[in-house]
Design an enzyme around this catalytic site. Structure first.
Site, PDB file in Angstrom:
ATOM      1  N   CYS A   1      15.286 -34.790 -47.464  1.00 43.93           N
ATOM      2  CA  CYS A   1      15.638 -33.865 -48.237  1.00 43.93           C
ATOM      3  C   CYS A   1      16.077 -32.654 -47.615  1.00 43.93           C
ATOM      4  O   CYS A   1      16.743 -32.781 -46.720  1.00 43.93           O
ATOM      5  CB  CYS A   1      14.588 -33.447 -49.317  1.00 43.93           C
ATOM      6  SG  CYS A   1      13.048 -33.089 -48.525  1.00 43.93           S
TER       7      CYS A   1
ATOM      8  N   ARG B   1      24.296 -29.608 -53.122  1.00 45.03           N
ATOM      9  CA  ARG B   1      23.818 -29.155 -51.833  1.00 45.03           C
ATOM     10  C   ARG B   1      24.138 -30.713 -51.035  1.00 45.03           C
ATOM     11  O   ARG B   1      24.670 -30.413 -49.956  1.00 45.03           O
ATOM     12  CB  ARG B   1      22.324 -28.980 -51.689  1.00 45.03           C
ATOM     13  CG  ARG B   1      21.865 -27.691 -52.371  1.00 45.03           C
ATOM     14  CD  ARG B   1      20.315 -27.608 -52.001  1.00 45.03           C
ATOM     15  NE  ARG B   1      20.051 -27.394 -50.617  1.00 45.03           N
ATOM     16  CZ  ARG B   1      18.826 -27.195 -50.085  1.00 45.03           C
ATOM     17  NH1 ARG B   1      17.800 -27.518 -51.051  1.00 45.03           N
ATOM     18  NH2 ARG B   1      18.608 -27.286 -48.937  1.00 45.03           N
TER      19      ARG B   1
END
Length: 283
Positions: free
Chosen positions: A240, A182
């Site tokens: 995050c 990601r």
């Protein structure tokens, strides 16, 4: 038995010996992003005796606002009301757990620490280890003793995007806790844009764990000091996807004796709300 004081992690066996003590409050933070009701349903079926339930969207996040991302930091007054509903005040020892890797429990730990609570810990190994050890469970829902809603303020609120940009410009370290694929922009199962904040480095939060439990404090300290280089812990900001799993890094660092790192609250989902902000891909 002396009053327990746990400030980062606590073993299942230690919590078991302290269950039922009025100053110990357990909070079940189980949650599943694909099914937001699954965690609460699991808590209703079975949980650590006395555990209250904390819903990530309802209790550990606030309403959406521009740039705040998928899980906005709640207001101090709303969080104070949540704590009062659980019967929690600053005199309690709070222990949080979830059924995953500790990230949702770490979000509650981070909120309480930011509010000035010292006696708050995450159950190492969580619900999975509690069950594996054959420790007691119940479906009975607790009725917390009421507490007065106390004034609460954020002593260390999360940074916003402008603060993160200034942090990077001054040479600070921005650590993205998402999985490597990601971060590199190879896949993006949740947010509409793939990639990362330019200048960020990647340390997936799963690297804090081994066999479902946190690595020893000395090992975590070596790993984070290697990441920090010449910087102190206070020169690091964790992010995050939405400001949840980044809390795992802050907990791991505190367990390793490295206090002072900050959280980027909006994280990637907040960063990409402004299409003018730059996006990087690759390692």
């Amino acid at each position: 038995m002396s009053t327990p004081v746990w400030t980062t992690l606590v073993d299942c066996e230690e919590l078991h010996t302290a269950l039922g003590r009025p100053e110990v409050v357990v909070v079940d933070c189980r949650f599943a992003l694909p099914d937001p009701d699954a965690g609460e349903a699991a808590w209703q079926r079975s949980h650590v005796p006395g555990a209250r339930y904390a819903h990530l969207d309802r209790d550990l996040s606030g309403p959406h606002a521009p740039g705040k991302g998928r899980h906005p930091w709640p207001s101090a007054s709303a969080f104070a009301d949540t704590l009062a509903g659980w019967g929690v005040d600053a005199d309690h020892q709070v222990v949080a757990y979830d059924d995953g890797d500790g990230a949702f429990a770490a979000r509650l730990w981070c909120l309480l620490r930011a509010a000035g609570f010292a006696r708050v810990a995450v159950l190492d190994g969580g619900w999975a280890r509690w069950q594996a050890l054959g420790l007691p469970v119940t479906g009975d829902q607790p009725v917390p003793a009421p507490v007065v809603v106390r004034s609460l303020s954020w002593r260390m609120p999360p940074l916003e995007a402008a603060g993160v940009q200034a942090h990077l410009a001054s040479g600070g370290l921005l650590v993205d806790a998402r999985a490597g694929e990601r971060f590199r922009g190879e896949v993006e199962p949740i947010d509409r844009v793939a990639g990362h904040v330019p200048g960020a480095v990647n340390r997936p939060y799963a690297q804090n764990l081994r066999d479902g439990r946190f690595k020893p404090a000395a090992e975590l300290r070596r790993e984070f000091e290697s990441l920090l280089g010449a910087r102190g812990a206070g020169e690091m900001v964790a992010m995050c996807g939405s400001g949840v799993t980044a809390c795992h890094h802050l907990l791991a660092m505190a367990h390793a004796g490295l206090e002072g790192a900050r959280l980027y609250g909006g994280s990637w989902s907040g960063w990409i709300e402004d299409p003018a902000r730059p996006v990087a891909t690759g390692a």
